[in-house]
Design an enzyme around this catalytic site. Sequence first.
Site, PDB file in Angstrom:
ATOM      1  N   LYS A 280      -7.307   5.749  -2.463  1.00 20.64           N
ATOM      2  CA  LYS A 280      -7.186   4.683  -1.527  1.00 20.64           C
ATOM      3  C   LYS A 280      -7.516   4.944  -0.063  1.00 20.64           C
ATOM      4  CE  LYS A 280      -3.064   2.239  -3.810  1.00 20.64           C
ATOM      5  NZ  LYS A 280      -3.829   1.033  -4.126  1.00 20.64           N
ATOM      6  N   ARG A 354      -1.007  -0.826 -15.150  1.00 20.20           N
ATOM      7  CA  ARG A 354      -1.200  -1.395 -16.327  1.00 20.20           C
ATOM      8  C   ARG A 354      -1.373  -0.220 -17.384  1.00 20.20           C
ATOM      9  NH1 ARG A 354      -6.635  -4.236 -14.255  1.00 20.20           N
ATOM     10  NH2 ARG A 354      -5.484  -4.181 -12.370  1.00 20.20           N
TER      11      ARG A 354
END
Length: 504
Positions: A280, A354
């Site tokens: 990120k 996920r």
Amino acid sequence: MSTAPGYQSPVVTVTATLPKRGLGSAVLVVPVVSGDDDAASPKVVGNPFLDAEAVGEIEVALAALGAKGGAEATTRVLVPSLPVSSVLAVGLGKARDEYPAELIRKVSGVAARALSGTESVVTTLGELDLEAAVEGLILGAYRFSEFRSAKTAPKDPALAKITVLATDKGAKAAAIRAADIATAVATARDFVNTPPSHLFPDEFAKRARALGEATGLQVEVLDEKALAKAGYGGIVGVGKGSSRQPRLVRLIHKGGGRKAKTVALVGKGITFDTGGISIKPAASMHHMTSDMGGAAAVIATVVLAAKQKLPIDVIATVPMAENMPSATAQRPGDVLTQYGGITVEVLNTDAEGRLILADAIVRACEDEPDYLIETSTLTGAQTVALGARTPGVMGSDEFRDRVARLSQEVGENAWPMPLPEELKDDLKSSVADLANISGSRFAGMLVAGVYLREFVADGVQWAHVDIAGPAYNTGGPWGYTGKGGTGVPTRTMFAVLEDVAANG
Ligand code: BES
Ligand code: MN
Ligand code: ZN
């Protein structure tokens, strides 16, 4: 370390009359409404506890100060005839026959924040909505100062005592229930606010175990070896970039008889999300200390269910990992096998939630639950779609709408969102059963939900609650929510559990 003290909720007592003495330096919190026109001064409402003289004194003082009684406005006044140090009037806005619970919660939270440093509060707000008043006061008073040395620790005492004036018979039980709920939210906030230096998977698992055992839950913890052996490829894959090994925690509340419903809870427990190799940008990366907000809320909720002795079974399955880039980290392009056998091409290591959740959902479904609620700080797209305060809820149509309705009733305001069939095509991989991201920028929140749907067993009513924004308040305080961890969606999940216990 694993039994960190955390926030001490104030003690709540209920009484039918204003004590004549013994209140010491307590502040009396009184709701007021605005007058019929702009020039009119505020009026005290909901008040069988104060005599006409005291009410008159409060109203005269408010008028003299030019107070208006607008929603969430606070005004402090001196009322020498009352046995308290001062009175805090909190505005409800226009007078109504009934006040929404969320308004009472909010003004109570605003009052608690305005009284920061006050040890003892007495309030008549309970006469309008006792549970909302207690929840709002406790949550508004919440603070987190574990990591402040004497240099910057708050000098003022925390709120320690709440005395609620209430005429209702059931008031005492309602106050205890509300305090338990607020304390569960505070527990979730404490977890979120604990920095990643101190809360990593093993430590998180230990704290969850300590809380669970203290409440009589069955506790199971799988460590990295057990996870690898059992085939939890998602949790192992995400966790392997970190020197701090992943965990899977299971907390089991057996409250129901043979015919009782079973609810599975699953929460994302990424103790820090750097993005991994798909790293990120630096600017807001520190917000990713909140990436275990779902896990925090799930743990707090199952503990609360046990405390409240809900007559259903609740099984929390909580995957915990730290998403780090390193020489041992998974790479974009790697293929892993989720628990249960579905293979996944990891095209972006930052779509890690996920991956750990899919494993946990498959495990949770082995218990054959009637309902499954999974919650996670899953996508930045949630905040793009709904903003920082509105969780998105997806899943089985009927259950999704039920979760959203209950969430709105408790003031956490989750909103139903669809899972369009066609989005599944975006998750096609050229090498594995699925890819973990879609090739398109569209509908990121829904795509994540569509991914998770692949792992929910047939016949399980499920809901996925994306709390990327709502779990963590990066702005200023508002209502009963301070900066940092919010504890969302603890109260939503508990409301669903109570609803399932009552209605199946
Ligand atoms: N933890 C983040 C989502 C997030 C973003 C939570 C902002 C709170 C605030 C999640 O793991 C993530 O990185 N999601 C990616 C998914 C993308 C790579 C498909 C995102 O939203 O950018
Ligand atoms: Mn990520
Ligand atoms: Zn994440």
